[in-house]
Design a protein around this motif. Structure first.
Motif, short mmCIF file in Angstrom:
data_model
loop_
_atom_site.label_atom_id
_atom_site.label_comp_id
_atom_site.label_asym_id
_atom_site.label_seq_id
_atom_site.Cartn_x
_atom_site.Cartn_y
_atom_site.Cartn_z
N PRO A 1 -26.36 24.00 0.89
CA PRO A 1 -25.93 25.40 0.78
C PRO A 1 -27.12 26.33 0.66
N THR A 2 -26.95 27.58 1.00
CA THR A 2 -28.03 28.56 0.89
C THR A 2 -28.28 28.85 -0.58
N LEU A 3 -29.43 29.53 -0.86
CA LEU A 3 -29.77 29.84 -2.24
C LEU A 3 -28.67 30.68 -2.89
N GLY B 1 -31.30 35.33 -11.54
CA GLY B 1 -30.89 36.65 -11.08
C GLY B 1 -32.08 37.58 -10.89
N GLU B 2 -33.02 37.52 -11.84
CA GLU B 2 -34.24 38.33 -11.69
C GLU B 2 -34.98 37.94 -10.42
N GLY B 3 -35.07 36.63 -10.21
CA GLY B 3 -35.73 36.13 -8.99
C GLY B 3 -35.08 36.71 -7.75
N PHE B 4 -33.75 36.72 -7.75
CA PHE B 4 -33.03 37.26 -6.58
C PHE B 4 -33.32 38.74 -6.40
N ASP B 5 -33.35 39.50 -7.54
CA ASP B 5 -33.64 40.93 -7.45
C ASP B 5 -35.00 41.15 -6.82
N LEU B 6 -35.97 40.36 -7.32
CA LEU B 6 -37.33 40.48 -6.80
C LEU B 6 -37.34 40.23 -5.30
N PHE C 1 -49.24 44.18 6.41
CA PHE C 1 -48.31 44.35 5.29
C PHE C 1 -47.11 43.41 5.45
N ILE C 2 -46.57 43.41 6.70
CA ILE C 2 -45.40 42.56 6.95
C ILE C 2 -45.75 41.09 6.72
N GLN C 3 -46.94 40.71 7.22
CA GLN C 3 -47.38 39.31 7.04
C GLN C 3 -47.43 38.96 5.56
N GLY C 4 -48.05 39.88 4.80
CA GLY C 4 -48.17 39.64 3.36
C GLY C 4 -46.81 39.51 2.69
N LYS C 5 -45.89 40.42 3.06
CA LYS C 5 -44.56 40.40 2.45
C LYS C 5 -43.83 39.10 2.78
N ARG C 6 -44.02 38.64 4.03
CA ARG C 6 -43.32 37.41 4.43
C ARG C 6 -43.72 36.25 3.54
N THR C 7 -45.04 36.12 3.30
CA THR C 7 -45.46 35.01 2.44
C THR C 7 -44.93 35.19 1.04
N GLU C 8 -44.87 36.46 0.59
CA GLU C 8 -44.34 36.71 -0.75
C GLU C 8 -42.88 36.30 -0.85
N VAL C 9 -42.10 36.66 0.20
CA VAL C 9 -40.69 36.28 0.20
C VAL C 9 -40.55 34.77 0.12
N GLN C 10 -41.40 34.09 0.91
CA GLN C 10 -41.33 32.63 0.91
C GLN C 10 -41.61 32.08 -0.49
N ALA C 11 -42.68 32.65 -1.11
CA ALA C 11 -43.05 32.18 -2.44
C ALA C 11 -41.91 32.42 -3.42
N SER C 12 -41.30 33.61 -3.31
CA SER C 12 -40.24 33.92 -4.28
C SER C 12 -39.02 33.04 -4.03
N SER C 13 -38.76 32.70 -2.76
CA SER C 13 -37.65 31.78 -2.49
C SER C 13 -37.91 30.43 -3.12
N GLY C 14 -39.18 29.99 -3.05
CA GLY C 14 -39.54 28.72 -3.67
C GLY C 14 -39.30 28.76 -5.17
N ILE D 1 -37.18 30.78 -6.76
CA ILE D 1 -35.73 30.77 -7.01
C ILE D 1 -35.21 29.35 -6.91
N ASP D 2 -35.69 28.64 -5.90
CA ASP D 2 -35.25 27.26 -5.69
C ASP D 2 -35.47 26.42 -6.93
N SER D 3 -36.68 26.55 -7.53
CA SER D 3 -36.96 25.70 -8.69
C SER D 3 -36.10 26.11 -9.89
N VAL D 4 -35.87 27.45 -10.04
CA VAL D 4 -35.01 27.90 -11.14
C VAL D 4 -33.60 27.38 -10.95
N LEU D 5 -33.13 27.48 -9.70
CA LEU D 5 -31.77 27.01 -9.42
C LEU D 5 -31.63 25.52 -9.67
N THR D 6 -32.67 24.76 -9.36
CA THR D 6 -32.61 23.33 -9.63
C THR D 6 -32.41 23.08 -11.12
#
Lengths: 450, 333
Positions: free
Chosen positions: A64-66, A131-136, A173-186, A188-193
């Motif tokens: 399932p998705t995050l 939830g904070e992670g998701f907001d971020l 800027f977009i490149q930077g944000k993309r990596t940030e999104v990826q990091a934040s997804s990671g 969230i993933d660990s918190v969800l686990t």
């Protein structure tokens, strides 16, 4: 009749076709499931409606998705907490209330209310963190969206490019944000686990035999009401066989009796039967179905939940329409057989007409009965879906038709599990029946053009 | 020739009367008035509706009266939509049905003939086997699944993902050819292919895909059967090329059963495909019938069934006649 068929050349030719034998084996497997369900009641219709998962949980080993994981975890915590609060207010024992929450084999852990309360608080803490992670992440995604739109407006001639950030800066800027999104997804993933680990302590997965049963119930996901798709899909095998075999038997019987009688006796019998055949085949199939829907509306068969009686409208619809084809084929064959020497010989010896018909004519058309039987099973299984959609079909028990009709709403929510499992199982069964009827036709009736 | 047509017509009239008899009886098994008004109608309401359709008369009177009114398409007024006659609603439903059934029928026939020709030309070779396996696989999937997935991937998904190319509407219908009123009086002819593509092309594609499996298999079987005939062997012996035999000698003869089969699917033009119309929300004949059934609109159902059956019978007669025309072996007498 059967003995003569067993010795025939056609049957040997049929047995030699490897693919047909493989198809027969698959039909055997399906049939075994149908027997297990229908006779030994391994799965009951009640099993199909019971809740085993949160609603629309993905199946087919898909993760399932995050967002979905977060939603599911919150759902688990929330329902236990509601029951605890309820028991506290009413000052009643919480255990029976918690037992209501069991997802079949998966029960709420046998812990004291205080301990459960502790776990829930812990879970809410982790959940807030998530939830904070998701907001971020959502903020980051918004920034990314804005930047992408700004980049696109560079190409718009109506907008003054001076007010915009330069292209290179935006790209970086977009490149930077993309990596940030990826990091934040990671993150969230660990918190969800962690969150899921707490949920598993509140409502642990069953182990051993119960665990295997639970895995079987959940491996194809759940539908909108949270009931198991795998249970629904496998129960439907029994319904498909029931519908297919009952219809095919009745239709082949009626078709053979009428067709053989019409061809053999001729005269007014032939005229009546052929009038009936042309009348029935002049009604468009779907129109007849529509009229039957109207006819059965509000009657006992429409409202009953008896799994056999509620199928009567369906059988009526099939039997009215499907016997026509068989009747035509058998009539044609009997007309041919009637002129053969052995029938004349039998007549000259002085056998009665009924005796000749039953002993010498009909047995020689047995292969056509088998071919038609196989074709009618396919027709019935496929039409069941359409009939269920029109409201004349299966009620009170699951069927592939109901699953596909429900699936229409689910697909819009990108939930393909329900329609997918029904289609795959039905595809398999119809395919093997197609192969078997082709092989039967090739073996017994090679001159026939489909 | 005309005698043949006349005889066919005369033979089919009792069949048609039989269908009407069966259908009228079936529609009266459940009391139509109760079906429409619910379990407890007031006596006045009851009486009004019964008078309206002549349901208080004996069945035989109703039957004769109904038969007499069929040639005029006079089936009374719709119960649900007061003030509109059944004939009006019937005529209004024809253009939407035709605008997607005609292309479906033509495209399905042409594509299937081409595919089956290819298959028959390479018969026994990998191309043929692949095509036939595909046909069997295609036949094994339910009609509804094609429609649901076609609608999802053809219309819903491209729109959701905001692709620049999302040509199809998810559902609905708008007239794309005909006359419309112009401001300031008068009417003008309009024709807009893009509207047709938006609303009708996706149902056409789904319909063709569904029909392909069955048609291709049938046409290939016909062609392969034709290939074993003596005249083909004669042509081979005299040195004609394989291609010439396929396209000149064989195709002409194979067309006889193919024409018959296409003819038998003609009623589909009028009845429309109920399922396609339901899912794509096209207000054609099929959807109108289903709506009438769901509304318990008795006069509509009765009228539609009579018309559908008539169309079916006429096609059957037409098929026989055309068959006799294209195949000189069929005796007209």
């Amino acid at each position: 009749m059967m003995k003569r068929l067993a010795k025939s050349r056609g049957l040997r030719r049929f047995m030699r076709s490897k693919i047909a034998m493989a198809a027969l084996a698959v039909i055997g497997l399906y049939f075994a499931v149908a027997i297990l369900v229908g006779v030994f009641r391994v799965i009951t219709p009640a099993d199909a409606t019971v809740r085993v998962l949160p609603s629309r949980y993905p199946g087919f080993l898909q993760r399932p998705t995050l967002d979905k994981r977060f939603e599911v975890a919150q759902w688990f915590i929330d329902r236990v907490e509601t029951k605890l609060n309820f028991a506290e207010r009413r000052k009643t024992d919480v255990r029976p209330l918690l037992d209501e929450l069991a997802l079949v084999e998966r029960t709420v852990a046998q812990l004291s209310p205080e301990r459960l309360r502790q776990l829930i608080d812990e879970a809410w803490e982790v959940s807030d963190e998530a939830g904070e992670g998701f907001d971020l992440r959502d903020d980051l995604l918004d920034d990314l969206d804005d930047a992408t739109r700004e980049l696109a407006s560079h190409r718009d001639p109506d907008i003054d490019t001076a007010t915009l950030r330069p292209v290179e800066e935006l790209r970086a800027f977009i490149q930077g944000k993309r990596t940030e999104v990826q990091a934040s997804s990671g993150e969230i993933d660990s918190v969800l686990t962690r969150l899921e680990a707490v949920v598993l302590r509140i409502q642990p997965l069953p182990t051993g035999w119960a665990g295997m049963k639970y895995t079987f119930r959940t491996f194809l996901g759940s539908d909108y009401g949270g009931s198991s798709i795998s249970i629904n899909a496998f129960y439907s095998i029994k319904v498909a066989f029931q519908v297919g075999i009952v219809t095919a038997t009745i239709c082949v019987f009626i078709g053979t009796v009428l067709g053989a009688a019409a061809a053999f006796f001729g005269g007014w019998v032939d005229h009546t039967v052929m009038w009936l055949v042309s009348t029935m085949s002049s009604i468009p199939y779907l129109v007849l179905l529509a009229v039957l829907v109207y006819m059965f509306r509000g009657t006992y068969f429409d409202t009953t939940s008896n799994p056999f009686l509620s199928l009567v409208p369906l059988y009526t619809a099939f039997c009215l329409t499907f016997w026509v084809g068989t009747c035509r084929v058998i009539r044609g064959e009997v007309l041919k057989i009637k002129e053969l020497e052995y029938v004349q010989a039998a007549t000259s010896i002085g056998f009665g007409r009924f005796y000749i018909l039953l002993r010498h004519v009909v047995p020689n058309a047995t292969h056509l009965m088998f071919i038609n039987f196989s074709l009618l099973v396919i027709g019935a299984i496929k039409s069941e879906v359409i009939l269920t959609f029109l409201g004349l079909g299966v009620k009170g028990q699951p069927s592939w038709g109901r699953m596909i009709a429900n699936g229409q709403q689910e697909v819009i929510n990108f939930a393909f599990w329900e329609i997918g499992s029904a289609t795959v199982l039905m595809f398999g069964l119809v395919l093997v029946f197609n192969i078997v009827s082709d092989a039967l036709q090739d073996a017994f009736d090679p001159k026939h053009v489909t | 020739m005309w005698a043949y047509v006349l005889r066919k017509l005369l033979y089919n009239i009792p069949v048609y009367f039989g269908i009407i008899l069966l259908m009228m009886a079936a529609l009266r098994v459940n009391d139509p008035v109760n079906n429409y008004l619910g379990k407890h109608p007031t006596p006045e309401q009851r009486l009004a509706l019964e008078k309206d359709m002549g349901l208080d008369q004996p069945f035989i009177v109703q039957y004769v009266r109904f038969i007499v009114h069929i040639p005029l398409l006079d089936f009374g007024d719709s119960w649900k939509y007061e003030g509109t006659t059944v004939r009006e609603r019937l005529i209004r439903a024809v253009p939407p049905s035709l605008s997607f059934t005609v292309p479906t029928l033509l495209a399905a026939a042409m594509i299937s003939i081409v595919v089956s020709l290819v298959s028959a030309y390479y018969r026994g070779r990998p191309v043929d086997k692949t095509l036939m396996i595909l046909a069997v696989l295609g036949m094994s999937v339910s009609y509804l699944v094609y429609i649901i997935l076609g609608q999802f991937f053809g219309a819903f998904w491209p729109r959701e993902a905001q692709w620049s190319l999302a040509p199809f509407a998810i559902s609905g219908y708008e007239p794309w050819i005909g006359m419309k009123d112009v401001e300031g009086g008068g009417s003008a002819f309009f024709f807009s292919p893009t509207t047709w593509v938006t609303y009708c092309l996706l149902p056409v594609i789904v319909g063709v895909i569904v029909a392909m499996g069955y048609d291709t298999r049938f046409y290939r079987a016909v062609m392969v059967e034709e290939c074993t005939r003596d005249y083909i062997i004669t042509a081979l012996a005299k040195g004609a090329t394989k291609r010439k035999i396929m396209f000149v000698h064989m195709l002409k003869n194979a067309l006889i059963p193919i024409v018959t089969r296409v003819m038998t699917t003609l009623p589909f033009l009028i009845t429309g495909s109920i399922l396609l119309e339901m899912f794509f929300n096209i207000p054609g004949m099929g959807k109108t019938l289903i709506t009438a059934i769901n509304d318990n609109d008795f006069p509509m159902i009765q009228g539609f069934v009579a018309v559908f059956a008539a169309v079916m019978i006429l096609t059957i007669i037409l098929t026989d006649v055309i068959y006799a025309l294209v195949d000189p072996r069929v005796r007209l007498s």
